[in-house]
Design an enzyme around this catalytic site. Sequence first.
Site, PDB file in Angstrom:
ATOM      1  N   HIS A   1       0.720  -1.249   0.164  1.00 43.06           N
ATOM      2  CA  HIS A   1       0.029  -0.024   0.054  1.00 43.06           C
ATOM      3  C   HIS A   1       0.746   1.407   0.260  1.00 43.06           C
ATOM      4  O   HIS A   1       0.392   2.162  -0.335  1.00 43.06           O
ATOM      5  CB  HIS A   1      -0.963  -0.069   1.121  1.00 43.06           C
TER       6      HIS A   1
ATOM      7  N   ASP B   1       0.478  -7.646  -0.152  1.00 39.49           N
ATOM      8  CA  ASP B   1       0.736  -6.229   0.538  1.00 39.49           C
ATOM      9  C   ASP B   1       2.354  -5.842   0.512  1.00 39.49           C
ATOM     10  O   ASP B   1       2.901  -6.010   1.414  1.00 39.49           O
ATOM     11  CB  ASP B   1       0.119  -5.934   1.690  1.00 39.49           C
TER      12      ASP B   1
ATOM     13  N   GLY C   1       2.557   4.996  10.298  1.00 40.59           N
ATOM     14  CA  GLY C   1       4.011   5.346   9.918  1.00 40.59           C
ATOM     15  C   GLY C   1       4.963   3.958   9.856  1.00 40.59           C
ATOM     16  O   GLY C   1       6.000   3.878   9.617  1.00 40.59           O
TER      17      GLY C   1
ATOM     18  N   SER D   1       4.203   1.144   8.603  1.00 40.69           N
ATOM     19  CA  SER D   1       3.825   0.529   7.524  1.00 40.69           C
ATOM     20  C   SER D   1       5.192  -0.119   6.624  1.00 40.69           C
ATOM     21  O   SER D   1       6.202   0.730   6.468  1.00 40.69           O
ATOM     22  CB  SER D   1       2.964   0.968   6.570  1.00 40.69           C
TER      23      SER D   1
ATOM     24  N   SER E   1       1.806  -4.844   7.607  1.00 43.83           N
ATOM     25  CA  SER E   1       0.705  -4.193   7.031  1.00 43.83           C
ATOM     26  C   SER E   1      -0.128  -3.526   7.416  1.00 43.83           C
ATOM     27  O   SER E   1      -0.356  -2.438   6.983  1.00 43.83           O
ATOM     28  CB  SER E   1       0.096  -5.432   6.076  1.00 43.83           C
TER      29      SER E   1
END
Length: 461
Positions: free
Chosen positions: A219, A248, A335, A337, A353
């Site tokens: 993402h 992802d 933040g 991710s 994720s």
Amino acid sequence: MSHKRMPKRKAAIAVGGVAALGAAALLLPNANASQDKNQASSTTGTAKTLKATQASNLAAQLQKALGDAFAGSYFDSGRQQLVVNVVSGDNNVIQQAKKAGAVVRQVKNSTSDLKAAAGTLKTKATIPGTSWAVDPRTDKVLVTADSTVTGAKWDRLQSTVQSLGSGMATLKKSAGTFKTFVSGGDAIFAQTQQGGVRCSLGFNVTASDGSPAFLTAGHCGVAAKDWSDSQNGQPVATVDQAKFPGNDFSLVKYNDPSTQAPSEVNTGNGQTVQITQAADATVGETVFRMGSTTGLHDGQVTGLDATVNFASETVPGATDTVNGLIQTNVCAEAGDSGGSLFTQDGGAVGLTSGGSGDCTSGGETFFQPVTAALQATGATLGNAGNAGNGAGGQSGSADPSASAGDQQGAGGDQTGGSADPSASAGDQSGAGAGSADPSGSGSDQSGAGSANDGSSLTSTR
């Protein structure tokens, strides 16, 4: 950022920065609390003492050897043993697993039964704010609903779970909201029409064409194409592949082919931990997560093959479903991710994720398996001069069980002091310059610091 230097330019982005791991963090008194108490003690007599990575490898071997009799497995971190579920009463099957060094437990639900239950949930209960994963410790599917699942949605989910039959699934509520956590490891930054985006670097890899690259969340790669190692800095890497939803993960190639991209994590104070292999997660094992917002936290794997239904951040009323994830109880916030999920002995396990909650109240988190991302992208762990999933030695690496050290995040993102993984949730509060949500909607990162209030299921951008 890595202390490795590139010619004539700033240091390469390090593998998700990680503070040294405190040995005390590995002694989790409740690690085995959920183990089935009915397990016969006589089955532990021949069990081998294993590291988590060894347990994962043994589980994979037994899954192939036992066939339909195999009904999942988990790592008993207290005893350091692999527990294997079997649905067959055949003594040969049991002896085969015990001879290999596993603890054997007979259960009711087969792997196919659990998969069928997950299929029913997918058909009848794909609702934003829900997730489900197989939990081999209970031999059930664990279904979770976040705080947004109420009224008719809750009734529909509850009815679906009940329709699966007694002993097939459990349903619980999460106080938070499932969401992606854009903004984790060392910070990486991008600019979009909606504003700044911040994510975390997962692991440095070598792309199939031999060029240096890194893995991060899908993402993040969908949100922006060009990424920098400093806020408002010039791009240093470009997205090559990005998958979200469904999966992802993103493969991002460094623009400078001479970039040094070591297969290591930055532990602070000039020390690193070598990442030597990609490892499949095992339920019950202790794992460590590094994120640019919240720093280093540890916890346990609680489920595998998880499905998460995120409320879409780009299409109102739509659902972004991601499959095949690792579920844990390690906290994360906006933040984090893309950041690294890894084991004490240097196994790269996952990419952050999303999830619910925060590092004050806790919550559930989900990770893209690294093994699947490597297979899909054709990348390997290690730099161009030392490629391969098992690449890299231990020379010059830090002892991952050493006491924790301070970590300074890139561009001042993280100044939260000591990142002892045994610290209670919320002990590590990185300052973190805020950035806008790359989806342009439902921003949770405006202004300084993380604005995640843990109120809903989210991804970890």
